[in-house]
Design a protein around this motif. Structure first.
Motif, PDB file in Angstrom:
ATOM      1  N   LEU A 251     -13.096   2.732   1.191  1.00  0.00           N
ATOM      2  CA  LEU A 251     -12.868   1.677   2.180  1.00  0.00           C
ATOM      3  C   LEU A 251     -12.609   2.326   3.530  1.00  0.00           C
ATOM      4  N   GLU A 252     -13.384   1.937   4.525  1.00  0.00           N
ATOM      5  CA  GLU A 252     -13.290   2.535   5.849  1.00  0.00           C
ATOM      6  C   GLU A 252     -12.797   1.507   6.853  1.00  0.00           C
ATOM      7  N   GLY A 253     -11.759   1.876   7.604  1.00  0.00           N
ATOM      8  CA  GLY A 253     -11.191   0.959   8.591  1.00  0.00           C
ATOM      9  C   GLY A 253      -9.949   1.500   9.267  1.00  0.00           C
ATOM     10  N   HIS A 254      -9.226   2.399   8.584  1.00  0.00           N
ATOM     11  CA  HIS A 254      -8.027   2.998   9.177  1.00  0.00           C
ATOM     12  C   HIS A 254      -8.410   4.186  10.068  1.00  0.00           C
ATOM     13  N   HIS A 255      -7.486   4.531  10.983  1.00  0.00           N
ATOM     14  CA  HIS A 255      -7.728   5.595  11.952  1.00  0.00           C
ATOM     15  C   HIS A 255      -6.742   6.744  11.835  1.00  0.00           C
ATOM     16  N   ASN A 256      -5.928   6.728  10.788  1.00  0.00           N
ATOM     17  CA  ASN A 256      -4.939   7.783  10.594  1.00  0.00           C
ATOM     18  C   ASN A 256      -4.636   7.863   9.104  1.00  0.00           C
ATOM     19  N   ASP A 257      -3.706   8.724   8.723  1.00  0.00           N
ATOM     20  CA  ASP A 257      -3.336   8.840   7.313  1.00  0.00           C
ATOM     21  C   ASP A 257      -2.914   7.485   6.747  1.00  0.00           C
ATOM     22  N   VAL A 258      -3.327   7.208   5.516  1.00  0.00           N
ATOM     23  CA  VAL A 258      -2.947   5.975   4.821  1.00  0.00           C
ATOM     24  C   VAL A 258      -1.925   6.367   3.752  1.00  0.00           C
ATOM     25  N   VAL A 259      -0.754   5.731   3.776  1.00  0.00           N
ATOM     26  CA  VAL A 259       0.381   6.235   3.005  1.00  0.00           C
ATOM     27  C   VAL A 259       0.907   5.285   1.943  1.00  0.00           C
ATOM     28  N   SER A 260       0.433   4.046   1.915  1.00  0.00           N
ATOM     29  CA  SER A 260       0.972   3.087   0.948  1.00  0.00           C
ATOM     30  C   SER A 260      -0.091   2.042   0.641  1.00  0.00           C
ATOM     31  N   CYS A 261      -0.081   1.534  -0.601  1.00  0.00           N
ATOM     32  CA  CYS A 261      -1.054   0.511  -0.990  1.00  0.00           C
ATOM     33  C   CYS A 261      -0.490  -0.333  -2.128  1.00  0.00           C
ATOM     34  N   SER A 264      -2.476  -7.585  -4.545  1.00  0.00           N
ATOM     35  CA  SER A 264      -1.826  -8.885  -4.691  1.00  0.00           C
ATOM     36  C   SER A 264      -1.730  -9.232  -6.170  1.00  0.00           C
ATOM     37  N   PRO A 265      -0.868 -10.176  -6.543  1.00  0.00           N
ATOM     38  CA  PRO A 265      -0.683 -10.498  -7.968  1.00  0.00           C
ATOM     39  C   PRO A 265      -1.942 -10.996  -8.664  1.00  0.00           C
ATOM     40  N   ASP A 266      -2.871 -11.591  -7.915  1.00  0.00           N
ATOM     41  CA  ASP A 266      -4.111 -12.058  -8.542  1.00  0.00           C
ATOM     42  C   ASP A 266      -5.225 -11.022  -8.466  1.00  0.00           C
ATOM     43  N   GLY A 267      -4.967  -9.889  -7.811  1.00  0.00           N
ATOM     44  CA  GLY A 267      -5.954  -8.830  -7.714  1.00  0.00           C
ATOM     45  C   GLY A 267      -7.042  -9.060  -6.691  1.00  0.00           C
ATOM     46  N   ALA A 268      -6.974 -10.186  -5.974  1.00  0.00           N
ATOM     47  CA  ALA A 268      -8.028 -10.521  -5.012  1.00  0.00           C
ATOM     48  C   ALA A 268      -7.841  -9.824  -3.671  1.00  0.00           C
ATOM     49  N   LEU A 269      -6.649  -9.321  -3.394  1.00  0.00           N
ATOM     50  CA  LEU A 269      -6.354  -8.687  -2.113  1.00  0.00           C
ATOM     51  C   LEU A 269      -5.742  -7.311  -2.352  1.00  0.00           C
ATOM     52  N   LEU A 270      -5.951  -6.438  -1.384  1.00  0.00           N
ATOM     53  CA  LEU A 270      -5.373  -5.097  -1.412  1.00  0.00           C
ATOM     54  C   LEU A 270      -4.794  -4.806  -0.033  1.00  0.00           C
ATOM     55  N   ALA A 271      -3.498  -4.488   0.018  1.00  0.00           N
ATOM     56  CA  ALA A 271      -2.834  -4.154   1.281  1.00  0.00           C
ATOM     57  C   ALA A 271      -2.655  -2.654   1.383  1.00  0.00           C
ATOM     58  N   THR A 272      -2.964  -2.085   2.555  1.00  0.00           N
ATOM     59  CA  THR A 272      -2.783  -0.656   2.800  1.00  0.00           C
ATOM     60  C   THR A 272      -2.040  -0.466   4.120  1.00  0.00           C
ATOM     61  N   ALA A 273      -1.143   0.506   4.146  1.00  0.00           N
ATOM     62  CA  ALA A 273      -0.348   0.806   5.341  1.00  0.00           C
ATOM     63  C   ALA A 273      -0.718   2.193   5.841  1.00  0.00           C
ATOM     64  N   SER A 274      -0.794   2.329   7.174  1.00  0.00           N
ATOM     65  CA  SER A 274      -1.271   3.575   7.755  1.00  0.00           C
ATOM     66  C   SER A 274      -0.437   3.977   8.962  1.00  0.00           C
ATOM     67  N   TYR A 275      -0.495   5.264   9.264  1.00  0.00           N
ATOM     68  CA  TYR A 275       0.124   5.774  10.482  1.00  0.00           C
ATOM     69  C   TYR A 275      -0.599   5.286  11.742  1.00  0.00           C
ATOM     70  N   ASP A 276      -1.706   4.559  11.588  1.00  0.00           N
ATOM     71  CA  ASP A 276      -2.421   4.044  12.761  1.00  0.00           C
ATOM     72  C   ASP A 276      -1.796   2.767  13.309  1.00  0.00           C
ATOM     73  N   THR A 277      -0.583   2.436  12.863  1.00  0.00           N
ATOM     74  CA  THR A 277       0.243   1.295  13.302  1.00  0.00           C
ATOM     75  C   THR A 277      -0.158  -0.022  12.647  1.00  0.00           C
ATOM     76  N   ARG A 278      -1.009  -0.006  11.628  1.00  0.00           N
ATOM     77  CA  ARG A 278      -1.498  -1.262  11.071  1.00  0.00           C
ATOM     78  C   ARG A 278      -1.341  -1.337   9.557  1.00  0.00           C
ATOM     79  N   VAL A 279      -1.255  -2.574   9.094  1.00  0.00           N
ATOM     80  CA  VAL A 279      -1.454  -2.909   7.691  1.00  0.00           C
ATOM     81  C   VAL A 279      -2.764  -3.679   7.610  1.00  0.00           C
ATOM     82  N   LEU A 280      -3.664  -3.204   6.784  1.00  0.00           N
ATOM     83  CA  LEU A 280      -4.920  -3.911   6.563  1.00  0.00           C
ATOM     84  C   LEU A 280      -4.903  -4.547   5.184  1.00  0.00           C
ATOM     85  N   VAL A 281      -5.434  -5.762   5.096  1.00  0.00           N
ATOM     86  CA  VAL A 281      -5.565  -6.461   3.824  1.00  0.00           C
ATOM     87  C   VAL A 281      -7.052  -6.623   3.545  1.00  0.00           C
TER      88      VAL A 281
END
Length: 421
Positions: A251-261, A264-281
């Motif tokens: 999955l491509e979209g972050h601009h820095n190290d990704v440190v957490s993921c 969601s409980p239904d498996g339809a979504l995935l949240a990732t946290a990055s040093y690029d100041t964002r959480v992407l879903v």
């Protein structure tokens, strides 16, 4: 630079209720390095809470014991405390009450995870008829990942060391159990690999997942245990098929190290946290970004996002209602997000936060800090709509590609795919 966009007045954002704290006593001449709480975790049945309080020590506390000491608006938070606590250890013996344990792991603890057993889930190594451990239905284990590359497996009810797993050559940064009760454990390490262990086969390592070019920070199973997400340095977000142990996609979209993921409980979504100041879903089935939650405004340039920007997002956690997400960033703020809103639903202060996790019922968020202590906040209450509950029920059994084939209007497909709320 600001922590919120111009259209958001920080003073008007709701403040989460502070519930309680578990403080680490500091000794004279105590070194600051090695005191960090890198991981906090709740047992799958809600019976125990565990955290690494620094200097090799992990604390295990019955969650009901914590709840009895935490009050909110004068009312004891006992909606989880009423749960029946399992009391069987690995020897099949019964214990009268859950016990608090302080475990010395022998080295700095970076990752920990609870694992529970389901007897019907057999070991993948079917040819072996004898095993050292016979795990019962109420078995509850704790895995700890250490600075020296070792993984230690403990019996939660007795605090007894069961297994010592050795194969990583660097820090074991994160651990996660398959949620299907198979006691399949995945470890993520700074040695650039993920390793898959079968604890029902006495901890035998069954696969090494290679593909990361640098440190692996975190990994998470999908709710049905079929997919694993791993994130790491150099913007890496990988999805793995856990039946074939092959990579599905990057999955491509972050601009820095990704440190957490986390899924969601239904498996339809995935949240990732990055040093690029964002959480992407993301939609993990298609690899597309559905939501973006920023922590710095105006949004930083790519060069600034990829470096030291004072807004590194350290951790992200998905609530069990499927709508709420919590994130911790270096601006000393915990944010509670609702996937239906672009700005935080509530915030809370936290200095030097490193990790967070929701309680099993989603009512409380636990957050660990650099000083080895844990702080708890009440989660903003959300009454899920019937439409959202139906969507979650459908998405638990249908992937995005299957949803698109349903004979329903396009708007319904978009709703079920989380493209419209």
């Amino acid at each position: 630079m600001a922590s919120f966009p111009d259209f958001v007045n920080e003073n008007e954002i709701a403040k989460s209720w502070f519930v309680g704290e578990l403080l680490t006593p500091s000794a004279p001449f105590d070194q600051k390095s090695g005191r960090e709480t890198w991981t906090v975790s709740f047992a799958p049945d809600g019976s125990y809470f565990a955290w690494s309080q620094g200097h090799r020590i992990v604390r295990l506390i019955p969650w009901s014991q914590c709840l009895n000491n935490f009050t909110l608006d004068g009312n004891v938070l006992n909606n989880v405390g009423d749960r029946r606590l399992s009391t069987q250890n690995s020897d099949g013996q019964q214990k009268n009450i859950p016990r608090e344990h302080t475990i010395d792991c022998g080295d700095v603890v970076w990752g920990l995870a609870f694992g529970s057993s389901v007897p019907e889930k057999q070991s993948r190594c079917a040819n072996i008829e004898w095993h050292r451990f016979k795990f019962g239905q109420d078995q509850l284990l704790l895995a700890t990942g250490l600075n020296n590359g070792r993984i230690k497996i403990w019996d939660v009810y007795t605090g007894k060391l069961l297994l010592n797993l050795m194969d990583h050559t660097e820090v074991v940064r994160d651990l996660t159990f398959a949620p299907d009760g198979s006691l399949i454990l995945v470890s993520a390490s700074r040695d650039k690999t993920l390793r898959v262990w079968d604890l029902k086969d006495d901890g035998n390592m069954i696969k090494v997942l290679r593909g990361h070019q640098s440190w692996v920070y975190c990994s998470a199973f999908s709710p049905d245990s079929s997919v694993l997400c791993s994130v790491g340095a150099s913007k890496a977000v990988f999805l793995w098929d856990m039946d074939t142990y092959t990579m599905i996609r990057k999955l491509e979209g972050h601009h820095n190290d990704v440190v957490s993921c986390e899924f969601s409980p239904d498996g339809a979504l995935l949240a990732t946290a990055s040093y690029d100041t964002r959480v992407l879903v993301w939609d993990p089935c298609t690899g597309s970004v559905l939501f973006e939650f920023g922590h710095l405004f105006p949004p930083p340039t790519l060069i600034f996002a990829g470096g030291e920007n004072d807004r590194w997002v350290r951790s992200v956690s998905f609530c069990h209602d499927g709508q709420s997400i919590a994130s911790i960033a270096d601006d000393r703020i915990i944010r509670f997000w609702n996937i239906e809103q672009k700005s935080p639903q509530a915030i809370a202060p936290l200095s030097n936060g490193l990790c967070c996790a929701f309680s099993i019922d989603g009512s409380v968020l636990a957050a660990g800090t650099r000083d080895g202590s844990v702080y708890f906040w009440a989660t903003p209450r959300i009454i899920s709509s019937l439409q959202h509950l139906c969507r979650m029920a459908i998405r638990r059994v249908m992937a995005t590609d299957e949803v698109k084939k349903l004979p329903v209007p396009d708007r319904v497909v978009d709703f079920l795919s989380y493209r419209i709320m």
